[in-house]
Motif scaffolding. Sequence first.
Motif, PDB file in Angstrom:
ATOM      1  N   GLN A  52       0.799  -1.218   0.000  1.00 44.24           N
ATOM      2  CA  GLN A  52       0.000   0.000   0.000  1.00 44.24           C
ATOM      3  C   GLN A  52       0.837   1.275   0.000  1.00 44.24           C
ATOM      4  O   GLN A  52       0.284   2.367   0.119  1.00 44.24           O
ATOM      5  CB  GLN A  52      -0.923  -0.001   1.221  1.00 44.24           C
ATOM      6  CG  GLN A  52      -1.929  -1.113   1.209  1.00 44.24           C
ATOM      7  CD  GLN A  52      -2.688  -1.192   2.514  1.00 44.24           C
ATOM      8  OE1 GLN A  52      -2.832  -2.261   3.053  1.00 44.24           O
ATOM      9  NE2 GLN A  52      -3.144  -0.078   3.029  1.00 44.24           N
ATOM     10  N   GLU A  54       2.432   3.005  -2.308  1.00 47.40           N
ATOM     11  CA  GLU A  54       2.070   3.977  -3.340  1.00 47.40           C
ATOM     12  C   GLU A  54       0.675   4.548  -3.106  1.00 47.40           C
ATOM     13  O   GLU A  54       0.480   5.768  -3.184  1.00 47.40           O
ATOM     14  CB  GLU A  54       2.158   3.342  -4.725  1.00 47.40           C
ATOM     15  CG  GLU A  54       1.875   4.327  -5.838  1.00 47.40           C
ATOM     16  CD  GLU A  54       2.144   3.760  -7.226  1.00 47.40           C
ATOM     17  OE1 GLU A  54       1.890   4.496  -8.207  1.00 47.40           O
ATOM     18  OE2 GLU A  54       2.596   2.616  -7.357  1.00 47.40           O
ATOM     19  N   SER A  55      -0.289   3.710  -2.787  1.00 44.42           N
ATOM     20  CA  SER A  55      -1.652   4.215  -2.594  1.00 44.42           C
ATOM     21  C   SER A  55      -1.750   5.081  -1.333  1.00 44.42           C
ATOM     22  O   SER A  55      -2.469   6.087  -1.335  1.00 44.42           O
ATOM     23  CB  SER A  55      -2.660   3.073  -2.560  1.00 44.42           C
ATOM     24  OG  SER A  55      -2.408   2.202  -1.485  1.00 44.42           O
ATOM     25  N   ASP A  56      -1.045   4.721  -0.270  1.00 44.54           N
ATOM     26  CA  ASP A  56      -1.070   5.546   0.941  1.00 44.54           C
ATOM     27  C   ASP A  56      -0.439   6.919   0.700  1.00 44.54           C
ATOM     28  O   ASP A  56      -0.976   7.946   1.131  1.00 44.54           O
ATOM     29  CB  ASP A  56      -0.345   4.838   2.095  1.00 44.54           C
ATOM     30  CG  ASP A  56      -1.115   3.641   2.639  1.00 44.54           C
ATOM     31  OD1 ASP A  56      -2.298   3.454   2.281  1.00 44.54           O
ATOM     32  OD2 ASP A  56      -0.510   2.877   3.420  1.00 44.54           O
ATOM     33  N   THR A  58      -0.089   8.428  -2.213  1.00 46.08           N
ATOM     34  CA  THR A  58      -0.958   9.149  -3.157  1.00 46.08           C
ATOM     35  C   THR A  58      -2.152   9.752  -2.432  1.00 46.08           C
ATOM     36  O   THR A  58      -2.495  10.924  -2.654  1.00 46.08           O
ATOM     37  CB  THR A  58      -1.421   8.209  -4.284  1.00 46.08           C
ATOM     38  OG1 THR A  58      -0.273   7.758  -5.009  1.00 46.08           O
ATOM     39  CG2 THR A  58      -2.383   8.903  -5.232  1.00 46.08           C
TER      40      THR A  58
END
Length: 120
Positions: A52, A54-56, A58
């Motif tokens: 996570q 990259e998603s966190d 972002t």
Amino acid sequence: MTQPTVLVIGFDPYQVPVSDQDAVAAALDRGQARFAEFDLEAENCLLGLNDQIESDATAALKTRPWDCVVIGGGIRKPPEALELFELMVNLVRKYAPQAAIAFNTSPEDSANAAARALAA
């Protein structure tokens, strides 16, 4: 006038291998408190070593328009983190293109790094 906003991206000491998690967490708290000395509003984005990252990062970058993003030394310094460092720089460029980018030397000098970058 509103305070400049700063996002500090780094590793969560309780989600990555560090020798003294509590000491690192305390340093993060001391560093966070120092932003008031510079009249800056700051938030931390603390990442774990998981799928996570990259998603966190972002999601944090998209929460508001940031004036500065500080990328921590844990992401920047180890040679094995080079690809992650590149990813973080490119995410900042994509989701906070207006933000100055700063680099700290420790969790406690993030406010200095942000103030330096904002003054440039």
